[in-house]
Design an enzyme around this catalytic site. Structure first.
Site, short mmCIF file in Angstrom:
data_model
loop_
_atom_site.label_atom_id
_atom_site.label_comp_id
_atom_site.label_asym_id
_atom_site.label_seq_id
_atom_site.Cartn_x
_atom_site.Cartn_y
_atom_site.Cartn_z
N ASP A 122 0.87 -1.18 0.00
CA ASP A 122 0.00 0.00 0.00
C ASP A 122 0.90 1.22 0.00
OD1 ASP A 122 -2.58 1.33 0.29
OD2 ASP A 122 -1.89 1.88 2.29
N SER A 123 0.29 2.38 -0.18
CA SER A 123 1.07 3.61 -0.16
C SER A 123 1.48 4.01 1.25
CB SER A 123 0.27 4.74 -0.81
OG SER A 123 -1.00 4.83 -0.19
N CYS B 183 -3.82 -1.19 -2.00
CA CYS B 183 -4.12 0.20 -2.34
C CYS B 183 -5.19 0.27 -3.43
CB CYS B 183 -2.84 0.87 -2.83
SG CYS B 183 -3.06 2.61 -3.20
N GLU C 168 -3.79 9.18 8.75
CA GLU C 168 -2.34 9.05 8.98
C GLU C 168 -1.93 9.86 10.22
OE1 GLU C 168 0.42 7.72 6.85
OE2 GLU C 168 -1.03 6.56 5.70
N CYS D 209 -10.91 3.03 -0.18
CA CYS D 209 -9.54 3.46 0.10
C CYS D 209 -9.11 2.74 1.37
CB CYS D 209 -9.51 4.98 0.32
SG CYS D 209 -7.94 5.60 0.93
N HIS E 79 -7.43 3.50 3.82
CA HIS E 79 -7.44 4.25 5.07
C HIS E 79 -8.84 4.42 5.67
CE1 HIS E 79 -3.50 5.20 3.56
NE2 HIS E 79 -3.19 5.88 4.65
N1 DGL Z 1 -3.78 3.69 -0.10
C1 DGL Z 1 -4.51 4.61 -0.91
C2 DGL Z 1 -5.78 3.98 -1.45
O1 DGL Z 1 -6.24 2.96 -0.95
C3 DGL Z 1 -4.86 5.88 -0.17
C4 DGL Z 1 -3.71 6.74 0.23
C5 DGL Z 1 -3.02 7.43 -0.90
O2 DGL Z 1 -3.54 8.41 -1.46
O3 DGL Z 1 -1.93 7.01 -1.20
O4 DGL Z 1 -6.33 4.47 -2.39
#
Ligand code: DGL
Length: 267
Positions: free
Chosen positions: A10-11, A73, A152, A184, A186
């Site tokens: 993930d990011s 992600c 975050e 998403c 998060h």
């Molecule tokens: N992990 C990203 C998602 O699920 C969200 C966070 C980002 O913008 O990197 O889309």
């Protein structure tokens, strides 16, 4: 039986919401998690950049000898799943299809909302996937850009989160959606806050739940399940220690996280 780990990336720390579901569904599996904390957010970036970053993440996971990679992600799954699948000789799992199926099954009035990053919403991946399952479903979507920094920051259950959720989500009341996809990684962290500003009968869909089931199906059909372990290991890697990955992620996961920092540009 294949005791190589499942890779998840993930990011940032949001992908831990997918790890939790994988642990529930597949308690015997080893997991290697990579959070690209140096380069988050992905959601506001171009498809080219997101493809480059996620290709590096997959190459890193391959260096850890994973048997499958879960693209936790949503932005990556929505924008570049096909390109990545074509580029790597490794089974990849997207969160979009499992999330779309869960939403199509959950709705009673055929009106579904989707929230995600601007990249995910721009891609139309969720509306397309939901309508491919049932063309009669009406899909309404909304980018909720501020939810990621709020999560975050560890502010998911604060007044700031509630006010932001009210601003973003009131549109879904007018549209009378009865199901909302948390598109998403998060957003499940903000689940209570999101639920508190919607009508109480709205069902929240976390795509991670069906994604974990999909991983199990794939591993089962290829005879690659690893259910012999009593204490399987989870390794955590990040590309920068600047974010509260260990503290916020650890609190969320309910276990201590010892992450290692890697230079993702090497992959
Ligand atoms: N992990 C990203 C998602 O699920 C969200 C966070 C980002 O913008 O990197 O889309």
């Amino acid at each position: 039986m294949d005791n190589r780990p499942i890779g998840v990336f993930d990011s940032g720390l949001g992908g831990l919401t997918v790890v939790i579901e994988i642990i529930k569904e597949l308690p015997g599996e080893n997991i290697v998690y990579f959070g690209d904390t140096a380069r988050i957010p992905y959601g506001t970036r171009s498809r080219e950049i997101v493809t480059r970053y996620s290709s590096q993440s997959i190459r890193f996971l391959l260096s850890k000898n994973v048997k499958i990679a879960v693209i936790a992600c949503n932005t990556v799954s929505a924008c570049c799943f096909e390109i990545l699948s074509d580029s790597f000789n490794l089974p990849l799992v997207s969160v979009i299809q499992p999330g779309a199926r869960a939403a199509a099954e959950a709705t009673r009035n055929g009106r579904v909302g989707v929230i995600g990053t601007s990249g995910t919403i721009r891609s139309k991946a969720y509306p397309d996937a939901i309508r491919a399952i049932n063309p009669d479903i009406k899909v309404f979507d909304q980018a909720c850009t501020l939810f990621v920094p709020i999560a975050e920051e560890g502010w998911s259950n604060t007044e700031v989160a509630r006010y932001t959720a009210e601003r973003y989500l009131q549109v879904f009341k007018q549209q009378k959606v009865d199901t909302l996809v948390l598109g998403c990684t998060h957003y499940p962290l903000l689940e209570k806050t999101i639920a508190s500003v919607l009508n109480s009968d709205v069902r929240l869909v976390n795509p991670a739940v069906n994604t974990a089931r999909r991983v199990k199906e794939i591993l089962k059909s290829s005879n690659q399940l690893n259910n012999g372990q009593e204490h399987p290991g989870i390794e955590f890697y990040v590309s920068d220690f600047g974010q509260g990955f260990q503290t916020i992620g650890g609190r969320f996961l309910g276990r201590e996280i010892q992450a290692k920092c890697i230079d993702i540009e090497e992959y």
